[in-house]
Design an enzyme around this catalytic site. Structure first.
Site: not given
Length: 996
Positions: A694-695, A700, A702, A716, A824
């Protein structure tokens, strides 16, 4: 033996009574708290003399007169038992975690002369009984959560000399009765929740006042003329308010004042030409107002008149130390509407240290003697109308550390010695008409971290000496006329984060040796004449998120590894690239990234088939020709059957091998859980396939995994292929699989908060590392805000997201020991649950720091557009960088624009918002998807975002204060709505308990 026992029992009371009364009181205090920092180790009950205990001071008669327990990690309610010390004069509990209310019985500490309770967690109203401490001379209540109003009893103080109430929640307006405390020498009421109001004229009665600090007190109206009575005033700070009117002539009567700070108000008009009496003035800051007209000569000539007076009374020359002591050394006039030129003698008679007159309409040239005293450290004149050539004397000003001359009309070559100034860290010459070359002397500027020379007429080659600038973080030299190759020495700059050389005449091949560029986040070489292949090594730059190589002569195939980078911007258009476009780039966001490369094709489109067909040169035979000759159709069918069988057998063998390997890996997993779990690793490791991705991020992939029990989790999987230096022990390498894994465990594994994403467990098998989180159904705020579901984010939802994220950061900064800096913070790292509750995620580069000290790092981390300006060139880590990033998220929430939105002027969302904040421009700022009925509330939250993105870190409010301000916005607007309806209703706050 019985006789010895009798003697022991007889002597024991003597030991117990050896401790005097004051010692017993202190021991009772010790027992009431937890000594986490071992501060009270020396408080030994068997020691009859408490005067030797840590923090305790006695007078000549061995009576306890002082107790100082600063920064001792003490958590308790206020220790009233200390009021029993009969001779206590001095009590300092600064920077601990004393909480609850300050009891009215504080008046029992009747002997106190000094009381410092600053930087604690005390709440509730300030007890009026404090005024009963008749001997009190010093009172510091700063940095707590006191609310209500300043008690009227405070007007009765007879001996109070210092009163500090910085950073509380005190309301009402500044009361006139404070003018009755004529003994005051220092008063600081800054950063409170006062109602908008005027400065009480009664404060002019404080004839002994030396320091008056009223920053951020919501003051409005004019500065009262009664301030002319503050004859002993040394420091006056009325900054960050909404004061209006002209600069008061009363302030030019303050003959002892050394510092005047009025920045961040709405003062207007011309400055009066009556500064000649301010002989002691050393700092003058009226920046960010609406002043206009020329600078009065009396302000610039202060040191000169001072010199003339002294020369009339002494023979010979004036001692240099005396001249400096009476010089204006710091002048900040930026962000006004001043006009005219600078006096030709500026700097000749004063040891000027800092000159910031940016964002005005000054013209003319830079005075030749600006640094004649050799003390100038900063010259900042950006965004004016200065012209002419730079004085060569600046090249001899070795004290300079920052040179900012951008956005003017300067011409001619830059004096050679300026390029080589040894201590300059920032050299900004952008957007002028400078010409000539970069001197080879630039290699002597070892402290340079930023070279900003874009949009000029510089020419020649880029000198190889730049490669010796080991601290260089940014080199922006775009839109000039540079020729030749990029020096190989630049490839060795291991701190370089941004290299922008677009729109020059550079050529040659790109060096493949890019190992040192581990921190490069932006590379722009567009519109030059580079040729050859794109180095595959670019794909191994771990934090690269902006890559523009368009408008060159690059050829060959696109490096396949570029798919592994988390690129926000990719542009390879208008080159001579060939081959098949990697499937990862067949996304909408990259639709314009490969224009003008006719040799590129997608793997399954018609254009690709045509290209391959044309390469056969027409030598193949058509279907009809095959049929006529016979056997051709049979041959084609045989080939298809053979290929099909081969693929089928290969798939079976691969499945068997993969299944065997999966079972082998599965048996080696070890799992560490951080929450109570209803599953084990074997419930999800087999589902880590492409269908569940999904991402993808910088650390890394996900996966979304639905377990057999119906629960959904997010997993993840950290990248396992690291750069060549995978054995590096550099703890700052935020791309490193090991460091991301450890950082997430060390932070998320130990903290619990409703606005921090839950880390459920972690798994590893020696080759692969997995982090398992709670699943957030609505994904990231960034995807939601800039995607097709944007309409779901109405204002109420966005406000809640802003508040949730603020509470999460406040927990990290103020409630975690040691504090945690995320580093971040961005919209993509704020995840949304099913109810759009916001949770902060991705702690792969978070660090723990001592907030009282900046922690210097060796790498720039974070995301483009969210990085605080000072972090980019100081590399210091503290909570202020998180606050800036959070402020960018607020602006993003309200405008609907990304921080790197190309429609914003100079790609600076903060500047774009600030310049459009008034009048009709305001309609352009607010996201059109939002209901304008909430305009007033949105504006208040927008201003909080601007506070958080203040260019000066010290002006950014702490996250605990941000949470309070956000709650006040909702409370204020709710009260307004209620009044409009003709009734008052209490605002129903959510449960303030954040810790899960």
């Amino acid at each position: 033996m019985p006789f010895c026992s009798f003697l022991f029992l007889l002597c024991f009371p003597l030991f117990s009574f050896a401790l005097n009364q004051e010692g017993h009181i202190l021991q009772a205090f010790k027992r009431s708290i937890e000594d986490r920092n071992h501060v009270f180790t020396s408080w030994n009950a068997t020691d009859p003399d408490p005067c030797s205990w840590n923090g305790v001071t006695c007078d000549d008669r061995r009576q306890v007169i002082s107790l100082e327990l600063i920064s001792s990690a003490i958590s308790s309610t206020f220790p009233l038992q200390l009021c029993k010390l009969p001779h206590l004069l001095y009590l300092s509990l600064y920077n601990n975690t004393f909480h609850s209310i300050l009891p009215p019985a504080i008046s029992n500490c009747s002997t106190l002369e000094f009381l410092d309770l600053g930087q604690n967690l005390l709440t509730g109203p300030i007890p009026p009984s404090i005024a009963d401490l008749r001997n009190l001379r010093y009172l510091d209540l700063s940095g707590n959560n006191f609310s209500g109003r300043i008690p009227a009893t405070f007007g009765r103080f007879q001996q109070l000399e210092a009163f500090s109430l910085i950073s509380n929640l005190v309301g009402g307006t500044i009361p006139p009765f404070l003018g009755n405390i004529t003994s005051l020498r220092m008063m600081n009421l800054s950063y409170n929740s006062f109602d908008p109001g005027r400065i009480p004229p009664e404060l002019g009665n404080l004839v002994n006042l030396e320091v008056l600090w009223l920053t951020g007190c919501k003051l409005r109206g004019e500065i009262p003329d009664t301030f002319s009575g503050l004859k002993n005033l040394v420091l006056l700070d009325l900054s960050s308010n909404n004061l209006t009117g002209a600069f008061p002539i009363a302030l030019t009567e303050l003959t002892h004042v050394t510092q005047i700070e009025l920045f961040g108000n709405s003062l207007s008009g011309a400055l009066p030409d009556t500064f000649s009496k301010l002989q002691a003035l050393r700092m003058f800051d009226v920046s960010m107002n609406n002043f206009s007209g020329p600078i009065p000569s009396s302000l610039f000539e202060l040191p000169l008149e001072s010199l003339n007076v002294f020369k009339n009374n002494f023979e010979g020359s004036l001692p240099e130390s005396m001249a400096k002591s009476r010089s204006l050394i710091e002048m900040k006039l930026f962000a006004n509407k001043f006009t005219g030129s600078l006096p030709a003698d500026l700097g000749k008679y004063s040891a000027l240290e800092s000159l910031d007159i940016s964002d005005n309409f000054f013209s003319g040239s830079i005075p030749e003697g600006l640094c004649q005293k050799g003390a100038l450290t900063e010259i900042m004149v950006i965004n004016n109308r200065f012209s002419g050539e730079l004085p060569s004397s600046l090249g001899n000003c070795h004290s300079l550390t920052r040179i900012r001359l951008g956005n003017n009309n300067f011409t001619g070559p830059v004096p050679e010695n300026i390029w080589g100034l040894p201590d300059v860290s920032l050299l900004e010459l952008a957007n002028n008409t400078f010409s000539g070359t970069i001197s080879k002397k630039i290699g002597n500027s070892k402290m340079l971290s930023m070279i900003l020379i874009s949009n000029n007429n510089f020419s020649g080659t880029i000198p190889k000496e730049i490669g010796s600038l080991k601290n260089l973080v940014e080199f922006s030299a775009d839109h000039n006329k540079f020729i030749g190759n990029i020096p190989n020495s630049i490839m060795k700059l291991d701190r370089l984060a941004k290299l922008d050389l677009q729109n020059n005449k550079l050529s040659g091949l790109l060096d493949h040796r890019l190992d040192a560029w581990r921190r490069l986040s932006e590379l722009n070489l567009a519109n030059n004449n580079f040729s050859g292949k794109i180095p595959p090594e670019i794909a191994f730059l771990p934090v690269l998120n902006y890559l523009d190589l368009s408008g060159n002569q690059f050829s060959g195939e696109i490096p396949h590894g570029l798919q592994n980078l988390n690129l926000n911007v990719l542009n390879l258009s208008y080159n001579h690239l060939t081959g098949i476009l990697p499937s990862y780039f067949e996304r909408t966001m990259y639709k314009n990234s490969f224009l003008g490369n006719p040799g590129l094709c997608k793997g399954e489109n018609d254009a690709c088939d045509q290209i391959h067909s044309s390469r056969s040169g027409g030598r193949g035979r058509g279907k009809e020709e095959c049929d006529e000759e016979g056997g051709c159709v049979w041959l084609q069918r045989s080939i298809f059957v053979f290929v099909g069988v081969t693929l089928f057998v290969g798939a079976i063998l691969f499945h068997v091998k993969y299944k065997t390997r999966s079972l082998d890996i599965k048996s080696k997993w070890t799992m560490t859980s951080f929450q109570k779990l209803s599953f084990d690793y074997d419930d999800f490791v087999g589902s880590l396939d492409e269908d569940n991705v999904i991402g993808s991020g910088g650390s890394g992939l996900v996966y979304k995994i639905v377990l057999s029990n119906g629960e959904t989790i997010a997993v993840k999987k950290l990248w396992s292929e690291l750069p060549d230096d995978r054995n590096s022990t550099d703890l700052e390498n935020n791309w490193s699989e090991v460091n991301v894994f450890d950082a997430e465990i060390m932070t998320l594994g130990e903290i619990r908060h409703k606005n921090i994403v839950k880390l459920l467990c972690c798994c590893t098998n020696g080759e692969c590392k997995l982090l398992v989180y709670e699943y957030m159904p609505n994904g990231s705020l960034g995807d939601m805000l800039h995607g097709s579901k944007r309409e779901l984010l109405d204002w109420q939802t966005r406000y809640k997201i802003a508040l949730d994220a603020a509470e999460g950061l406040s927990y990290l900064h103020h409630d975690c020991v040691p504090p945690i800096v995320h580093r971040d913070v961005k919209s993509n790292n704020i995840l949304l649950d099913a109810e759009f509750g916001a949770k902060i995620a991705d702690f792969g580069i978070a660090v723990t720091v001592d907030i009282s000290k900046d922690k210097s790092t060796s790498v720039i981390v974070g995301s483009c557009g969210y990085i605080a300006p000072e972090y980019a060139y100081t590399l210091n880590v503290n909570e202020k960088s998180d606050i800036f990033s959070y402020g960018m998220v607020i602006l993003e929430l309200i405008t609907g624009r990304r921080p790197t939105d190309l429609e914003c002027e100079e790609n600076n969302l903060v500047k774009w918002v600030s310049t459009n904040l008034e009048g009709e421009g305001l309609n352009h700022i607010l996201d059109p998807k939002l209901d304008s009925s909430h305009r007033e509330e949105m504006l208040k939250v927008l201003k909080i975002g601007l506070l958080c993105t203040d260019p000066l870190p010290i002006n950014r409010p702490p996250m605990r204060r941000v949470v309070t301000m956000l709650l006040e916005v909702r409370m204020d607007c709710n009260s307004i709505i209620a009044r409009r309806k003709g009734r008052m209703t209490p605002y129903d706050f959510e449960d303030s308990e954040n810790v899960v």
